[in-house]
Design an enzyme around this catalytic site. Structure first.
Site, short mmCIF file in Angstrom:
data_model
loop_
_atom_site.label_atom_id
_atom_site.label_comp_id
_atom_site.label_asym_id
_atom_site.label_seq_id
_atom_site.Cartn_x
_atom_site.Cartn_y
_atom_site.Cartn_z
N CYS A 2 0.88 -1.18 0.00
CA CYS A 2 0.00 0.00 0.00
C CYS A 2 0.91 1.23 0.00
O CYS A 2 2.10 1.13 0.21
CB CYS A 2 -0.87 0.02 1.25
SG CYS A 2 -1.91 -1.42 1.41
N ARG A 27 1.92 1.32 -5.88
CA ARG A 27 2.11 0.34 -4.80
C ARG A 27 0.82 -0.40 -4.47
O ARG A 27 0.82 -1.37 -3.72
CB ARG A 27 2.62 1.05 -3.55
CG ARG A 27 3.97 1.71 -3.71
CD ARG A 27 4.31 2.53 -2.49
NE ARG A 27 4.42 1.72 -1.32
CZ ARG A 27 5.56 1.16 -0.90
NH1 ARG A 27 6.67 1.37 -1.60
NH2 ARG A 27 5.62 0.42 0.17
N TRP A 74 -3.71 -1.86 -1.44
CA TRP A 74 -3.76 -3.18 -2.11
C TRP A 74 -4.37 -4.10 -1.07
O TRP A 74 -3.81 -4.29 0.02
CB TRP A 74 -2.36 -3.64 -2.49
CG TRP A 74 -2.37 -4.93 -3.24
CD1 TRP A 74 -2.56 -5.11 -4.58
CD2 TRP A 74 -2.22 -6.24 -2.69
NE1 TRP A 74 -2.51 -6.44 -4.90
CE2 TRP A 74 -2.33 -7.16 -3.77
CE3 TRP A 74 -2.02 -6.74 -1.42
CZ2 TRP A 74 -2.23 -8.54 -3.60
CZ3 TRP A 74 -1.92 -8.12 -1.24
CH2 TRP A 74 -2.03 -9.00 -2.32
N ASN A 100 0.05 0.05 6.39
CA ASN A 100 0.57 -0.82 5.34
C ASN A 100 1.25 -1.98 6.05
O ASN A 100 2.15 -1.78 6.86
CB ASN A 100 1.58 -0.05 4.47
CG ASN A 100 2.20 -0.96 3.40
OD1 ASN A 100 1.63 -1.99 3.05
ND2 ASN A 100 3.37 -0.59 2.92
N GLY A 101 0.80 -3.20 5.78
CA GLY A 101 1.40 -4.38 6.44
C GLY A 101 0.29 -5.36 6.78
O GLY A 101 -0.83 -5.24 6.31
N GLU A 476 11.27 -15.53 -17.32
CA GLU A 476 10.96 -14.10 -17.16
C GLU A 476 9.97 -13.65 -18.23
O GLU A 476 9.03 -12.90 -17.94
CB GLU A 476 12.25 -13.27 -17.21
CG GLU A 476 12.04 -11.78 -17.17
CD GLU A 476 11.21 -11.30 -15.98
OE1 GLU A 476 11.01 -12.07 -15.02
OE2 GLU A 476 10.70 -10.17 -16.04
N LYS A 480 6.17 -11.98 -17.58
CA LYS A 480 5.74 -10.71 -18.17
C LYS A 480 4.39 -10.86 -18.85
O LYS A 480 3.46 -10.09 -18.64
CB LYS A 480 6.79 -10.23 -19.20
CG LYS A 480 8.06 -9.72 -18.59
CD LYS A 480 7.97 -8.34 -18.00
CE LYS A 480 7.76 -8.21 -16.54
NZ LYS A 480 8.52 -8.89 -15.56
N GLU A 483 1.43 -11.67 -16.32
CA GLU A 483 1.07 -10.68 -15.28
C GLU A 483 0.42 -9.42 -15.85
O GLU A 483 -0.24 -8.69 -15.12
CB GLU A 483 2.26 -10.31 -14.42
CG GLU A 483 3.31 -9.43 -15.06
CD GLU A 483 4.34 -8.95 -14.03
OE1 GLU A 483 3.99 -8.66 -12.89
OE2 GLU A 483 5.50 -8.87 -14.42
N HIS A 499 8.92 -34.68 -20.89
CA HIS A 499 8.63 -35.36 -19.61
C HIS A 499 7.28 -34.95 -19.06
O HIS A 499 7.03 -35.06 -17.85
CB HIS A 499 9.75 -35.05 -18.59
CG HIS A 499 11.08 -35.57 -19.01
ND1 HIS A 499 11.37 -36.92 -19.08
CD2 HIS A 499 12.19 -34.93 -19.45
CE1 HIS A 499 12.61 -37.09 -19.51
NE2 HIS A 499 13.12 -35.90 -19.75
N LYS A 598 3.19 -2.91 -7.27
CA LYS A 598 4.60 -2.84 -7.65
C LYS A 598 5.52 -3.34 -6.55
O LYS A 598 6.49 -4.03 -6.83
CB LYS A 598 4.96 -1.38 -7.96
CG LYS A 598 6.41 -1.19 -8.37
CD LYS A 598 6.73 -1.87 -9.68
CE LYS A 598 8.15 -1.65 -10.11
NZ LYS A 598 8.49 -2.45 -11.31
C1 AGP Z 1 7.79 -8.35 -11.87
O1 AGP Z 1 7.33 -7.97 -13.14
C2 AGP Z 1 6.68 -8.49 -10.88
N1 AGP Z 1 5.97 -7.27 -10.76
C3 AGP Z 1 7.10 -9.06 -9.54
O2 AGP Z 1 7.33 -10.43 -9.75
C4 AGP Z 1 8.38 -8.46 -8.90
O3 AGP Z 1 9.51 -8.80 -9.65
C5 AGP Z 1 8.54 -9.05 -7.49
O4 AGP Z 1 7.43 -8.66 -6.71
C6 AGP Z 1 9.84 -8.62 -6.80
O5 AGP Z 1 9.85 -7.23 -6.66
P1 AGP Z 1 11.23 -6.55 -6.19
O6 AGP Z 1 12.22 -6.77 -7.30
O7 AGP Z 1 10.90 -5.10 -5.97
O8 AGP Z 1 11.68 -7.23 -4.93
#
Ligand code: AGP
Length: 603
Positions: A2, A27, A74, A100-101, A476, A480, A483, A499, A598
């Site tokens: 958040c 965030r 969030w 936040n937490g 990776e 992308k 998500e 397999h 984020k």
């Molecule tokens: C990456 O595209 C994602 N948004 C997510 O997996 C991100 O990499 C992960 O939350 C780690 O974030 P950080 O690198 O800020 O620790």
């Protein structure tokens, strides 16, 4: 997960709060709210949805205030709704908090308060904090907040307002970040530096267990009830809130910034960064490196492990941070834990950093925010200079994390005399050419990728395949696409297809195949032939000599001629662009994908 903003000073607080929430919205963006001290009481406005919705709701209220707090959420406990939005108030309505937490013992506290007659209006853990502060309030709001926090188990960044102290914000932090900023105009509070850089002259990171009293003239910090003196965050490591600058989205802007980010990061390292005494002390005698991170950072770590073992010949392991801490790793005094995190605020990664530091193991981190909580926890920080990354999907930071890992691997190899100075310098000069290779892709690849995005936008599945370094890049790329376009996506090690995963291949199933490692090319082509025989539609991503003549491809995304070992620095870019354009073709919000945020600051 958040965003928290706070302000008390000479100016009107509402514009400061709304601007701050806009800078922090990446965030978390399920709901937003503000509380302001006005006319002897508190005005609280909160709404499900984006900050823009809140702005519309606040406009007609017409109040004036110089002190307030704000929150963009969030959702963790309780669905996104007006009622579950922050701020939350204590029974009198004269005390309010944002948080936040995660409060792990909130249900027991909620029962205790309800038994005492408290009527709850939301499903959140945060509302418990508000009622606890109310319960302990006997005229001193700082004391009441401190007493309430003493009952909590879990993580919290809290900001509180009390109508009896109309120019004061109380802040508290434990395993969740908070930054305090000072300026001649007043005193600020925010979840990270991006919301304060353009307003505050001096920034302080709150440490675990600290509380703070913010007044228009400054801030007082306390730990266990005793005043503490704080060291300011280095100005050079503070990012202003990045603007769109005319780009259609932050994600596309940040992909196009990859060449510049790589160049800036490489130039920084070329200035002797790895030759420092601190670096020597951190890595001297290390016999094993444990690399951890989450999501994209974890994928960078997988490539990093391969590079460190191959180039420096040092044993290395990679783990998801959320798994590492529970597998009782065999950490020794000659081990080093290397954490990778764009934000430096990811709770799972921070938890491992605390565990490792507690075990007396040397720690280092690669982060894009050297003023972050992770950097504060580690013995040594390897910064990436990608600049503020706002889009939830990490792109330029990932490429820079890889660059940091290449430089670290070569530095360790050179320090251990595993390669000559000339060979070391020769490889550094190859790395210095990577930004222009990246430009060749960001400037041209979209022409080939746009039609693919159109073709796959309504697909059910997209698979990525690779072997060796290409496998980590495939992971990776798959993250992308899934998500931000919400299409189901998986990555397989090419050799694993037979397999089990091969059962998923049907006529027309899209398979994106990474082919940048010449020594593995034939093997990978064999795996692709197996998929082709089952009807897969295969797009090859690699340099011409590896993909031109193979008959297995239905399409090709050609990479510039980069030495195989360095290909991962750029071979991910087509996947980043494919993800972006597929999401756009589907009408998805690539910058703020559903259900995500984020910076994942809760475990
Ligand atoms: C990456 O595209 C994602 N948004 C997510 O997996 C991100 O990499 C992960 O939350 C780690 O974030 P950080 O690198 O800020 O620790």
């Amino acid at each position: 997960m958040c965003g928290i903003i706070g302000y008390t000073g000479r100016s009107e607080s509402l514009p400061v709060l709304i601007d701050g929430l806009k800078a922090l919205e990446y965030r978390g963006y399920d709901s937003a709210g503000v509380a302001a001290a006005a006319d002897g009481g508190l005005v609280v406005v909160k709404k499900k949805g984006r900050v823009a919705e809140l702005e519309k709701a606040v406009a007609p209220r017409g109040f004036f205030s110089r002190c307030g707090i704000g929150h963009t959420r969030w959702a963790t406990h309780g669905e996104p709704s007006d009622e579950n939005s922050h701020p939350h108030c204590g029974g009198s309505g004269r005390i309010t908090v944002v948080h936040n937490g995660i409060i792990e013992n909130y249900l027991a506290l909620k029962r205790e308060l309800a038994d005492g007659g408290v009527k709850f209006r939301s499903e959140t853990d945060t509302e418990v904090i508000a009622h606890l502060v109310q319960k302990y309030y006997e005229g001193d709001i700082h004391k009441a907040v401190t007493a309430a926090l003493g009952r909590l188990r879990g993580s919290y960044a809290v900001a509180a307002l009390c109508a009896d102290f109309s120019d004061t914000v109380i802040a508290a932090s434990y395993h969740s970040p908070l930054i305090v900023g000072l300026s001649s105009d007043g005193t600020y509070l925010a979840s990270d530096t991006s919301a304060l850089c353009d307003r505050a002259d001096v920034l302080y990171r709150m440490s675990d267990g600290e509380t703070a009293i913010l007044r228009p003239t400054g801030a007082e910090f306390y730990l266990d009830g005793k005043p503490v003196v704080k060291k300011a965050i280095e100005r050079s490591w503070q990012y202003g809130g990045a603007g769109l600058g005319g780009a259609e989205s932050f994600m596309l802007k940040e992909i196009n910034e990859i060449p510049r980010a790589l160049k800036k990061t490489a130039d920084y390292y070329d200035g002797g960064f790895f030759d420092s005494e601190r670096a020597a002390k951190t890595f001297a005698g290390v016999r094993k490196i444990f690399i951890t991170g989450c999501g994209t950072a974890y994928h960078a770590g997988m490539t990093g492990r391969a590079l460190i073992e191959r180039i420096a010949r040092i044993p290395a392991e990679t783990d998801l941070a959320s798994e590492f801490r529970y597998r009782k790793p065999l950490l020794r005094r000659d081990s080093l834990c290397l954490f990778i995190s764009q934000s430096g605020e990811t709770a799972d990664t921070l938890a491992v950093a605390r565990l490792s530091a507690g075990a007396g193991v040397r720690t280092a981190c690669i982060t894009n925010v050297p003023g972050s909580a992770l950097a504060a926890l580690c013995d040594f920080t390897i910064p990436t200079l990608a600049g503020a990354e706002i889009a939830v999907a990490s792109t330029k930071a990932y490429n820079c994390q890889l660059l940091a890992l290449y430089r670290l691997a070569f530095h360790l190899a050179y320090m251990r005399k595993r390669l000559s100075k000339s060979f070391y310098k020769e490889n550094l000069s190859v790395l210095s050419r990577i930004p222009s290779a990246a430009s060749a892709i960001t400037e041209n690849a979209y022409r080939d990728i746009l039609p693919l995005a159109e073709k796959y936008k309504n697909g059910r599945d997209i698979y990525f395949l690779g072997r060796g370094l290409d496998y980590y890049t495939a992971l990776e790329g798959s993250l992308k696409v899934k998500e931000i376009s919400y299409i189901h996506c998986e990555a397989f090690a090419a050799g694993e297809l037979k397999h089990g995963a091969l059962a998923l291949i049907e006529r027309g199933t899209p398979v994106i195949a990474l082919l940048t490692q010449g020594e593995l090319k034939e093997k990978t082509l064999n795996s692709l032939a197996e998929a082709k025989a089952r009807g897969a539609e295969i797009i090859g991503v690699g340099k011409t000599e590896y993909i031109a003549d193979a008959g297995v491809f239905d399409g090709r995304l050609t990479l510039p001629d980069t030495p195989d070992l360095f290909a991962p620095l750029v071979s991910v870019i087509p996947a980043q662009l494919l993800a972006y354009y597929t999401a756009r073709a589907r009408g998805c919000d690539a910058d703020k994908p559903r259900n995500l945020a984020k910076s994942v600051t809760v475990e």
